[in-house]
Motif scaffolding. Structure first.
Motif, PDB file in Angstrom:
ATOM      1  N   LYS A  13       0.800  -1.144  -0.102  1.00 37.50           N
ATOM      2  CA  LYS A  13       0.123  -0.041   0.111  1.00 37.50           C
ATOM      3  C   LYS A  13       0.814   1.289   0.186  1.00 37.50           C
ATOM      4  O   LYS A  13       0.485   2.123  -0.521  1.00 37.50           O
ATOM      5  N   THR A  14       1.933   1.341   0.645  1.00 39.26           N
ATOM      6  CA  THR A  14       2.719   2.552   0.834  1.00 39.26           C
ATOM      7  C   THR A  14       3.435   2.692  -0.531  1.00 39.26           C
ATOM      8  O   THR A  14       3.403   3.802  -1.072  1.00 39.26           O
ATOM      9  N   ASN A  15       4.095   1.485  -1.146  1.00 39.74           N
ATOM     10  CA  ASN A  15       4.552   1.536  -2.397  1.00 39.74           C
ATOM     11  C   ASN A  15       3.618   2.213  -3.576  1.00 39.74           C
ATOM     12  O   ASN A  15       3.861   3.083  -4.501  1.00 39.74           O
ATOM     13  N   GLU A  16       2.517   1.681  -3.475  1.00 39.20           N
ATOM     14  CA  GLU A  16       1.380   2.326  -4.511  1.00 39.20           C
ATOM     15  C   GLU A  16       1.334   3.846  -4.274  1.00 39.20           C
ATOM     16  O   GLU A  16       1.059   4.502  -5.223  1.00 39.20           O
ATOM     17  N   ALA A  17       1.268   4.271  -2.814  1.00 41.41           N
ATOM     18  CA  ALA A  17       0.940   5.513  -2.543  1.00 41.41           C
ATOM     19  C   ALA A  17       1.975   6.618  -2.999  1.00 41.41           C
ATOM     20  O   ALA A  17       1.868   7.581  -3.580  1.00 41.41           O
ATOM     21  N   LEU A  18       3.211   6.066  -3.007  1.00 39.42           N
ATOM     22  CA  LEU A  18       4.627   6.596  -3.482  1.00 39.42           C
ATOM     23  C   LEU A  18       4.420   6.963  -5.089  1.00 39.42           C
ATOM     24  O   LEU A  18       4.887   7.949  -5.432  1.00 39.42           O
ATOM     25  N   VAL A  19       4.054   5.800  -5.680  1.00 36.35           N
ATOM     26  CA  VAL A  19       4.036   5.882  -7.039  1.00 36.35           C
ATOM     27  C   VAL A  19       3.129   6.804  -7.568  1.00 36.35           C
ATOM     28  O   VAL A  19       2.822   7.829  -8.516  1.00 36.35           O
ATOM     29  N   SER A  20       1.880   6.827  -6.916  1.00 38.11           N
ATOM     30  CA  SER A  20       0.763   7.797  -7.380  1.00 38.11           C
ATOM     31  C   SER A  20       1.094   9.356  -6.967  1.00 38.11           C
ATOM     32  O   SER A  20       0.761  10.121  -7.910  1.00 38.11           O
ATOM     33  N   CYS A  21       1.736   9.588  -5.745  1.00 30.42           N
ATOM     34  CA  CYS A  21       2.270  10.787  -5.423  1.00 30.42           C
ATOM     35  C   CYS A  21       3.502  11.186  -6.644  1.00 30.42           C
ATOM     36  O   CYS A  21       3.470  12.513  -7.022  1.00 30.42           O
ATOM     37  N   PHE A  22       4.237  10.465  -6.834  1.00 37.12           N
ATOM     38  CA  PHE A  22       5.371  10.749  -7.949  1.00 37.12           C
ATOM     39  C   PHE A  22       4.514  11.053  -9.199  1.00 37.12           C
ATOM     40  O   PHE A  22       5.137  12.007  -9.949  1.00 37.12           O
ATOM     41  N   ASN A  23       3.762  10.237  -9.558  1.00 37.99           N
ATOM     42  CA  ASN A  23       2.822  10.598 -10.819  1.00 37.99           C
ATOM     43  C   ASN A  23       2.185  11.735 -11.019  1.00 37.99           C
ATOM     44  O   ASN A  23       1.580  12.243 -12.146  1.00 37.99           O
ATOM     45  N   SER A  24       1.858  12.257  -9.683  1.00 39.47           N
ATOM     46  CA  SER A  24       1.083  13.574  -9.671  1.00 39.47           C
ATOM     47  C   SER A  24       2.088  14.868  -9.390  1.00 39.47           C
ATOM     48  O   SER A  24       1.496  15.969  -8.947  1.00 39.47           O
ATOM     49  N   GLN A  25       3.302  14.796  -9.758  1.00 44.86           N
ATOM     50  CA  GLN A  25       4.150  15.661  -9.224  1.00 44.86           C
ATOM     51  C   GLN A  25       3.965  17.062  -9.813  1.00 44.86           C
ATOM     52  O   GLN A  25       4.374  18.266  -9.340  1.00 44.86           O
ATOM     53  N   HIS A  26       3.310  17.224 -11.069  1.00 43.95           N
ATOM     54  CA  HIS A  26       2.625  18.448 -11.722  1.00 43.95           C
ATOM     55  C   HIS A  26       1.688  19.088 -10.640  1.00 43.95           C
ATOM     56  O   HIS A  26       1.570  20.029 -10.931  1.00 43.95           O
ATOM     57  N   LEU A  27       1.093  18.518  -9.588  1.00 43.36           N
ATOM     58  CA  LEU A  27       0.133  18.911  -8.866  1.00 43.36           C
ATOM     59  C   LEU A  27       0.836  18.923  -7.511  1.00 43.36           C
ATOM     60  O   LEU A  27       0.157  19.009  -6.493  1.00 43.36           O
ATOM     61  N   ASP A  28       2.365  19.242  -7.373  1.00 43.80           N
ATOM     62  CA  ASP A  28       3.037  19.280  -6.211  1.00 43.80           C
ATOM     63  C   ASP A  28       2.770  17.878  -5.525  1.00 43.80           C
ATOM     64  O   ASP A  28       2.663  17.827  -4.186  1.00 43.80           O
ATOM     65  N   GLY A  29       2.599  16.460  -6.075  1.00 43.69           N
ATOM     66  CA  GLY A  29       2.134  15.736  -5.225  1.00 43.69           C
ATOM     67  C   GLY A  29       3.634  15.048  -4.928  1.00 43.69           C
ATOM     68  O   GLY A  29       3.426  14.213  -3.773  1.00 43.69           O
TER      69      GLY A  29
END
Length: 266
Positions: A13-29
């Protein structure tokens, strides 16, 4: 669920959240604030009452997050655990995690955890010996993600030698998966039980400069006991429950971040 299965699921779950955040870096993710919030929400989705079949302990926990405009810039996590040893006797312990994200160059190679500051590390060490640096990272080449924790004392020593902030991924080798640290905390282990440390972390959780996330937990050391949780020390004017409906997405930044507003996706 057995304890190891919980660790595996929590790590996934943690790794999935990290990938999601990285992929939304244009939104300051890809910022410590946003990553920590999403990681903790993913852990919370596994349940707030835990009764591992292969452990004697029973756990209840809840997450609190600083409200709106009061958010810190660092994504810190304070863990406060009430450990019940009999039906009417308990000991309180604390742990603290200082979150740092990976930075990348213009070719998306890892530069290191560049926001590490030695003065900040020294300040945390002065409050509790049960403190760790929580490292968020993604590896584009291997298509993997990792959240690891390293004892703050080790990172502090490396920082004094100017070896902590710009060392690529080397810091991971000094620690282990963060979910292992968190699992031990929820079991009532690897905590600082000194009264002055507990009081200091609780004091931080009552002020405007408090940690982004407070994990409040209770653990009963035997199955015949019930873990009684107490959140009376939480300042409800500053903190709200972690999982809230219709939480807004992070705002789009008008200025690009230092590692670029656009980049590859995992």
């Amino acid at each position: 669920m057995i304890y190891q299965d919980w660790l595996n699921e929590a790590n996934s779950k943690t790794n999935e959240a990290l990938v999601s955040c990285f992929n939304s870096q244009h939104l300051d993710g890809w910022s410590e604030n946003h990553i920590t919030t999403k990681v903790m929400e993913s852990i919370e989705s596994l349940g707030l009452e835990i009764d591992w079949t292969d452990k004697a302990q029973k756990v209840q926990w809840e997450g609190f997050k600083l409200k709106g405009t009061l958010e810190t810039n660092f994504g810190d996590i304070a863990v406060i655990v009430k450990v019940w040893v009999t039906s009417d006797r308990f000991v309180e312990g604390v742990a603290f995690y200082e979150a740092k994200r990976q930075f990348f160059d213009d070719q998306w190679r890892p530069k290191g955890f560049s926001s590490i500051k030695q003065e900040q590390l020294a300040n945390i060490i002065s409050k509790t010996h049960a403190s760790n640096v929580l490292l968020y990272d993604v590896d584009l080449e291997k298509k993997t993600a990792r959240a690891s924790a390293v004892p703050t004392a080790l990172v502090d020593e490396l920082a004094r030698a100017k070896l902590a902030a710009n060392s690529g991924r080397i810091l991971h080798q000094y620690g282990d998966l963060w979910v292992k640290f968190l699992g031990n905390n929820l079991l009532g282990m690897h905590l600082d039980f000194r009264k002055e440390s507990v009081d200091e972390i609780k004091k931080m959780s009552r002020g405007v400069d408090g940690p982004l996330i407070v994990i409040n937990a209770a653990v009963a050391k035997m199955k015949i006991l019930e873990p009684k949780i107490d959140n009376s020390f939480i300042n409800k004017n500053l903190y709200e429950r972690l999982t809230t409906p219709n939480e807004p997405e992070p705002a789009v930044k008008t200025e690009p971040r230092n590692d670029g507003p656009d980049g590859p996706r995992m």
